[in-house]
Design an enzyme around this catalytic site. Structure first.
Site, PDB file in Angstrom:
ATOM      1  N   GLY A 277      -9.910   4.281   2.830  1.00  0.00           N
ATOM      2  CA  GLY A 277     -10.078   5.255   3.788  1.00  0.00           C
ATOM      3  C   GLY A 277      -9.969   6.675   3.187  1.00  0.00           C
TER       4      GLY A 277
ATOM      5  N   SER B  76      -7.432   3.618  -1.982  1.00  0.00           N
ATOM      6  CA  SER B  76      -7.504   3.283  -0.454  1.00  0.00           C
ATOM      7  C   SER B  76      -8.781   3.488  -0.124  1.00  0.00           C
ATOM      8  CB  SER B  76      -6.757   4.551   0.054  1.00  0.00           C
ATOM      9  OG  SER B  76      -7.067   4.804   1.487  1.00  0.00           O
TER      10      SER B  76
ATOM     11  N   HIS C 155      -3.957   1.769   4.930  1.00  0.00           N
ATOM     12  CA  HIS C 155      -3.207   2.996   4.544  1.00  0.00           C
ATOM     13  C   HIS C 155      -3.296   3.974   5.814  1.00  0.00           C
ATOM     14  CE1 HIS C 155      -4.516   1.543   0.492  1.00  0.00           C
ATOM     15  NE2 HIS C 155      -3.453   2.188   0.171  1.00  0.00           N
TER      16      HIS C 155
ATOM     17  N   LYS D 178       0.859  -1.254   0.055  1.00  0.00           N
ATOM     18  CA  LYS D 178       0.002   0.118  -0.042  1.00  0.00           C
ATOM     19  C   LYS D 178       1.003   1.339   0.252  1.00  0.00           C
ATOM     20  CE  LYS D 178      -4.031  -1.888   2.399  1.00  0.00           C
ATOM     21  NZ  LYS D 178      -3.779  -3.289   2.388  1.00  0.00           N
TER      22      LYS D 178
END
Length: 119
Positions: free
Chosen positions: A90, A88, A47, A20
């Site tokens: 989030g 990601s 992340h 990531k």
């Protein structure tokens, strides 16, 4: 003051593998100079783990951080190839074209590509 910000490396990513990554905007409190950095590691399960680490480091140096999104990086150091993809959950998807430009500053002799593929 600009020399301080220049001392922060554009890119810190693992030397090998798929992991990531996030794009972080650094800024002096109250505006002024800002720049983007890329951080990625296999050590991060999510992340936000990367962001929390970067944010803590940068706060010590007197910067405010904002995560502009993330994705994944596939780094093949033998073939000198980096592929940027994914997103990601989030933070949303980083602008991978921007990520590639930042990576090119560090990995000048690499073939670096990006796509909106999930894997």
């Amino acid at each position: 003051a600009s020399s301080d910000m220049a001392a922060v490396r554009d890119v810190e990513i693992d030397a090998e593998g798929t992991f990531k990554y996030i794009v972080v905007q650094l800024q002096r409190p109250g505006g002024g100079e800002q720049r983007l950095i890329v951080r990625g590691t296999k050590a991060a399960e999510f992340h936000n783990h990367i962001f929390e680490k970067v944010n803590a480091e940068m706060e010590k140096l007197g910067y405010e951080c904002k995560c502009l999104g993330g994705g994944k990086i596939d780094h093949n150091s033998k073939e000198k190839k980096i592929r940027v993809f994914g997103l990601s959950t989030g933070y949303g998807k980083a602008d991978h074209s921007v990520t590639v430009e930042i990576l090119k500053k560090t990995y000048t002799d690499y073939e670096i590509t990006w796509s909106d593929d999930k894997k």
